[in-house]
Enzyme design. Structure first.
Site, PDB file in Angstrom:
ATOM      1  N   CYS A  44     105.708  81.316  14.935  1.00 20.56           N
ATOM      2  CA  CYS A  44     105.335  82.629  15.457  1.00 20.56           C
ATOM      3  C   CYS A  44     106.469  83.626  15.216  1.00 20.56           C
ATOM      4  CB  CYS A  44     104.999  82.541  16.943  1.00 20.56           C
ATOM      5  SG  CYS A  44     103.468  81.641  17.277  1.00 20.56           S
ATOM      6  N   GLU A 100     105.493  90.656  22.178  1.00 19.21           N
ATOM      7  CA  GLU A 100     106.851  90.356  21.702  1.00 19.21           C
ATOM      8  C   GLU A 100     107.488  91.628  21.158  1.00 19.21           C
ATOM      9  OE1 GLU A 100     108.256  87.551  22.265  1.00 19.21           O
ATOM     10  OE2 GLU A 100     106.572  86.209  22.655  1.00 19.21           O
TER      11      GLU A 100
END
Length: 180
Positions: A120, A56
């Site tokens: 998350c 990410e």
């Protein structure tokens, strides 16, 4: 699995399980940063939608509407009131992805700019905010779909070692530029 494998000798690895709870994240992440003053924190989360190991690039501040494991959701629907909309990791995820992919592991590594506006993403943003970008987040698929714990452990080991290498080289460049 990563705890069993470890990282290179000059790295102290601390592994924590972070509950899927907004309020715990808001307390725990700053406390861990304060306790350890790490060079880097790498968060790992399971995504039922993931089919690859996903790096990410950034965390998002707003849009948190899903209830956590305590049936709680922040009233503001954000991580840090008044914080920037998005914070990028200072780690060059494209470089890390290319390097890890070139190692020939039996795991596919990809890049994402959206960690999903749930715990998350919330954890990642909170950590990025706390660390001024010195955090990373890796999404992994559920065990066996398609990777084993061993495959994921080896992939995480390689990813974190590459992240540390990229971080150290980017700091060398920064320090070098300031000397001229």
């Amino acid at each position: 699995e990563l705890e069993k494998l470890g990282l290179r000798d000059d790295v102290d690895l601390h592994v924590y399980e972070v509950p899927v709870e907004y309020q715990t994240v808001q307390r725990l992440i700053p406390a861990l940063w304060k306790k350890h003053s790490p060079q880097l924190v790498v968060h790992v989360g399971v995504s039922g939608m993931a089919t690859t190991v996903t790096l990410e690039k950034c965390g998002h501040n707003v849009g948190y509407k899903g209830l956590d494991n305590c049936r709680f959701c922040p009233g503001s629907q954000c991580c840090v009131e008044g914080g920037p909309e998005c914070i990028d990791s200072i780690i060059d995820m494209d470089t890390v992805c290319k390097r890890v992919s070139a190692l020939g592991l039996d795991v596919t590594v990809t890049i994402s700019k959206d960690a999903g506006r749930y715990l998350c993403d919330f954890t990642y943003y909170t950590s990025l905010y706390q660390s001024h970008g010195r955090s990373a987040f890796v999404h992994v698929p559920p065990l066996g779909k398609p990777y084993t714990a061993e495959q994921l452990g080896r992939a995480l080991q390689a990813i974190i070692e590459e992240m540390l290498d990229v971080l150290e080289h980017s700091e060398d460049k920064i320090n070098c530029q300031h000397e001229h």
